[in-house]
Design an enzyme around this catalytic site. Structure first.
Site, mmCIF file in Angstrom:
data_model
loop_
_atom_site.group_PDB
_atom_site.id
_atom_site.type_symbol
_atom_site.label_atom_id
_atom_site.label_comp_id
_atom_site.label_asym_id
_atom_site.label_seq_id
_atom_site.Cartn_x
_atom_site.Cartn_y
_atom_site.Cartn_z
ATOM 1 N N HIS A 170 0.823 -1.223 0.000
ATOM 2 C CA HIS A 170 0.000 0.000 0.000
ATOM 3 C C HIS A 170 0.849 1.261 0.000
ATOM 4 O O HIS A 170 0.353 2.339 -0.313
ATOM 5 C CB HIS A 170 -0.923 0.001 1.221
ATOM 6 C CG HIS A 170 -2.026 -1.004 1.102
ATOM 7 N ND1 HIS A 170 -3.318 -0.668 0.836
ATOM 8 C CD2 HIS A 170 -2.005 -2.361 1.182
ATOM 9 C CE1 HIS A 170 -4.064 -1.756 0.765
ATOM 10 N NE2 HIS A 170 -3.288 -2.803 0.968
ATOM 11 N N ASP A 362 3.572 9.325 -0.756
ATOM 12 C CA ASP A 362 2.392 8.566 -0.340
ATOM 13 C C ASP A 362 2.099 7.486 -1.372
ATOM 14 O O ASP A 362 2.207 7.746 -2.576
ATOM 15 C CB ASP A 362 1.184 9.524 -0.266
ATOM 16 C CG ASP A 362 0.210 9.152 0.846
ATOM 17 O OD1 ASP A 362 0.149 7.963 1.208
ATOM 18 O OD2 ASP A 362 -0.485 10.054 1.340
HETATM 19 P P1 ADQ Z 1 -2.888 5.834 4.965
HETATM 20 O O1 ADQ Z 1 -1.486 6.306 5.101
HETATM 21 O O2 ADQ Z 1 -3.603 5.593 6.228
HETATM 22 O O3 ADQ Z 1 -2.974 4.532 4.058
HETATM 23 P P2 ADQ Z 1 -4.769 7.323 3.086
HETATM 24 O O4 ADQ Z 1 -4.700 6.727 1.756
HETATM 25 O O5 ADQ Z 1 -4.865 8.794 3.055
HETATM 26 O O6 ADQ Z 1 -3.611 7.032 4.126
HETATM 27 O O7 ADQ Z 1 -6.043 6.633 3.674
HETATM 28 C C1 ADQ Z 1 -6.689 7.145 4.670
HETATM 29 C C2 ADQ Z 1 -8.030 6.522 4.858
HETATM 30 O O8 ADQ Z 1 -8.279 6.704 6.207
HETATM 31 C C3 ADQ Z 1 -9.091 7.247 4.059
HETATM 32 O O9 ADQ Z 1 -10.155 6.403 3.738
HETATM 33 C C4 ADQ Z 1 -9.523 8.337 5.009
HETATM 34 O O10 ADQ Z 1 -10.876 8.697 4.948
HETATM 35 C C5 ADQ Z 1 -9.198 7.753 6.373
HETATM 36 N N1 ADQ Z 1 -8.607 8.857 7.160
HETATM 37 C C6 ADQ Z 1 -7.460 9.513 6.942
HETATM 38 N N2 ADQ Z 1 -7.301 10.515 7.797
HETATM 39 C C7 ADQ Z 1 -8.385 10.494 8.574
HETATM 40 C C8 ADQ Z 1 -8.825 11.299 9.651
HETATM 41 N N3 ADQ Z 1 -8.136 12.355 10.050
HETATM 42 N N4 ADQ Z 1 -10.001 10.978 10.237
HETATM 43 C C9 ADQ Z 1 -10.705 9.951 9.792
HETATM 44 N N5 ADQ Z 1 -10.366 9.165 8.765
HETATM 45 C C10 ADQ Z 1 -9.220 9.433 8.172
HETATM 46 C C11 ADQ Z 1 -2.053 3.663 3.374
HETATM 47 C C12 ADQ Z 1 -1.033 4.341 2.444
HETATM 48 C C13 ADQ Z 1 -1.738 5.206 1.419
HETATM 49 C C14 ADQ Z 1 -2.754 4.360 0.643
HETATM 50 C C15 ADQ Z 1 -3.647 3.599 1.585
HETATM 51 C C16 ADQ Z 1 -4.555 2.636 0.850
HETATM 52 O O11 ADQ Z 1 -0.131 5.125 3.206
HETATM 53 O O12 ADQ Z 1 -0.810 5.781 0.516
HETATM 54 O O13 ADQ Z 1 -3.542 5.215 -0.164
HETATM 55 O O14 ADQ Z 1 -2.896 2.845 2.533
HETATM 56 O O15 ADQ Z 1 -3.818 1.807 0.020
#
Ligand code: ADQ
Length: 487
Positions: A170, A362
């Site tokens: 991921h 990311d």
């Molecule tokens: P993350 O680093 O956790 O994931 P991201 O892709 O932004 O980051 O995913 C976040 C998920 O969690 C989203 O569905 C979002 O809604 C939720 N989220 C994020 N911040 C939040 C907050 N402040 N409050 C509530 N919910 C929140 C890892 C990798 C990413 C990749 C994902 C999925 O680091 O690059 O996109 O996995 O593969």
């Protein structure tokens, strides 16, 4: 009869035995309550088909014996195990988040390697493979997720498991010059090659992995790889966004809202973002009183020192911005550590004129996709997106920025805030089409279809490196340290 045996019998009952079943293996099970892309994204994709999800329950014990707990979410069976506190600390905080997370995000300066943590990481992978083994059927398709589990397939193969095993990373994969600085990278690379298929978010990540394999193991074959950018379910997200919000973020219509939502993590570029916002306010006095940044960032991995430092840095920057620009009737910035679930976030995204998503690096960044999905197509907001997020390779309607350059980010915010509606609609339309062509459902299907097609490796008679040998070495090193301290 103990719990594990009866659980296994139940799973093996009936004619399901004959059919392929998808088995997800991930660090966390979906019951674990943390903000994170993996849990959110996969749960949506899997709850409708019979599947098994295996991982850590979130519970820490003094020892890890006698453990699988079963529950279900719709058609998904969740098999969760507790972990021993000490082993978990080495595996999760120590090696996964103290070495792999920073290094894979090109932050070698934050990498902290210790032999004991590495051994703990291998040991937890081995333990998880051992706990999963009795729950499996021969026709299962194993789909393993993320950097916590790089050697998981290798541990399964060493125990004689022959099922097809795919892996999805991921987070980004580091370029070879950075990857080579990771201690034990050759062992890890060998272990990763025990998977039948390795999936990455972008072509850059995939080719970085393939190039590293060619450099470090020139005599050995490169495993099957593929690019599978993770998606969202845009129609469901849009419906959630249309519901009445819990909070009206900007009730005063003269204020244009900028929204950022992240897990509090040093890869997400929050201090750089706050500095860019301060520059916007400094250079554009006409915006003062008319714009507001809302940053939602619940703390994560609070046991890792770099995360504690980051939180201090942010609260200090927040104080500086408020002290310098706030007025009695206007706050330039609202910084919220509270966690919200996705359904509550969607109507908030829809209210923001600008979605500001500026990670330093990311894998994908699902927030960027959620922001686009939430917009009103007739009057959408503008996405300002880091060109170092995997999402930048797909979302060509965003304003792409270098998150390290505060001037460039400030300028993009200015452009976004004054962008005419026609251009906003056109940009949004392009990105909506991308979201619909690259959904989470499609992502899962493509990953699994390709996994079904690859040539299977099956069990291997021996492991490329011995965990018990590494553990013995680690104990000797610890004993030597104690002896040195006492002499
Ligand atoms: P993350 O680093 O956790 O994931 P991201 O892709 O932004 O980051 O995913 C976040 C998920 O969690 C989203 O569905 C979002 O809604 C939720 N989220 C994020 N911040 C939040 C907050 N402040 N409050 C509530 N919910 C929140 C890892 C990798 C990413 C990749 C994902 C999925 O680091 O690059 O996109 O996995 O593969």
């Amino acid at each position: 009869m103990n719990e594990l045996v009866s659980a296994t019998r139940r799973l093996k009952d009936g004619d399901m035995e004959q059919h392929e079943r998808v088995v997800i293996v991930a660090n966390r099970t979906p019951a674990t309550k943390t903000a994170g892309g993996l849990a959110c994204g996969l749960l949506d994709a899997l709850r409708e088909k019979p599947s098994l999800w295996f991982g850590w329950s979130g519970e820490l014990r003094e020892d890890d014996s006698n453990s699988v707990q079963l529950s279900s979410i719709d058609s998904l069976t969740v098999a969760a195990i507790p972990l021993a506190r000490e082993a978990h600390n080495r595996y999760y905080n120590g090696f996964a988040n103290g070495v792999l997370w920073p290094a894979f995000h090109h932050r070698l300066d934050l990498m902290r390697f210790s032999e004991t943590d590495y051994t703990g990481y291998l040991e937890v992978n081995r333990h998880m493979a051992e706990q999963l083994r009795p729950l499996l059927r021969p026709t299962d398709l194993l789909w393993v997720h993320d950097y916590h589990l790089l050697p998981f397939a290798d541990m399964c193969r060493a125990q004689g498991l022959q099922q097809r095993m795919g892996f999805f990373l991921h987070i980004p994969f580091p370029v070879p010059s950075v990857a080579q600085a990771i201690p034990r990278i050759d062992e890890l690379l060998d272990a990763m090659c025990a998977y039948d298929l390795l999936g990455f978010q972008t072509e850059d990540d995939r080719s970085a992995f393939v190039n590293l394999c060619r450099e470090r193991r020139p005599q050995k074959p490169v495993p099957e790889t593929g690019v599978y950018p993770i998606g969202v379910d845009p129609h469901t997200l849009r419906k959630e966004a249309e519901l009445a919000p819990q909070v009206k973020l900007w009730p005063n219509e003269s204020i244009q809202g900028i929204l950022s939502v992240d897990r509090l993590d040093y890869t997400k570029g929050l201090p750089e973002r706050f500095k860019a916002y301060a520059k916007l306010l400094e250079d554009s006095p006409e915006l003062r009183g008319n714009v507001q940044l809302v940053q939602i960032a619940p703390p994560s991995r609070t046991d890792v020192p770099a995360y504690v430092d980051l939180r201090h840095q942010l609260t200090s920057l927040t104080g500086e911005i408020l002290g310098r620009y706030a007025m009695l009737d206007w706050q330039p910035l609202i910084y919220v550590e509270q966690q919200y679930d996705r359904a509550a976030l969607m109507p908030l995204y829809r209210q923001a004129r600008v979605g500001l998503v500026t990670p330093l690096r990311d894998g994908m960044n699902l927030v960027a996709k959620e922001y686009v999905a939430a917009q009103d197509p007739a009057d959408p907001g503008v996405l300002v997106l880091s060109r170092f997020a995997g999402a930048a390779s797909q979302l060509d309607g965003a304003l792409l920025v270098n998150p390290h350059d505060p001037g460039e980010v400030a300028e993009a915010m200015r452009v976004a805030l004054s962008m005419p509606r026609e251009e906003r609609v056109a940009r949004h339309r392009r990105m909506w089409a991308v979201l619909c062509a690259s959904t989470i459902e499609g992502w899962r299907n493509r990953c699994l279809e390709d996994l079904r097609k690859v040539k299977q490796k099956g069990a291997r008679p021996s492991v490329p490196f011995s965990v018990s040998e590494l553990m013995r070495r680690s104990r000797e090193a610890q004993d030597a340290e104690v002896e040195k301290a006492h002499s």
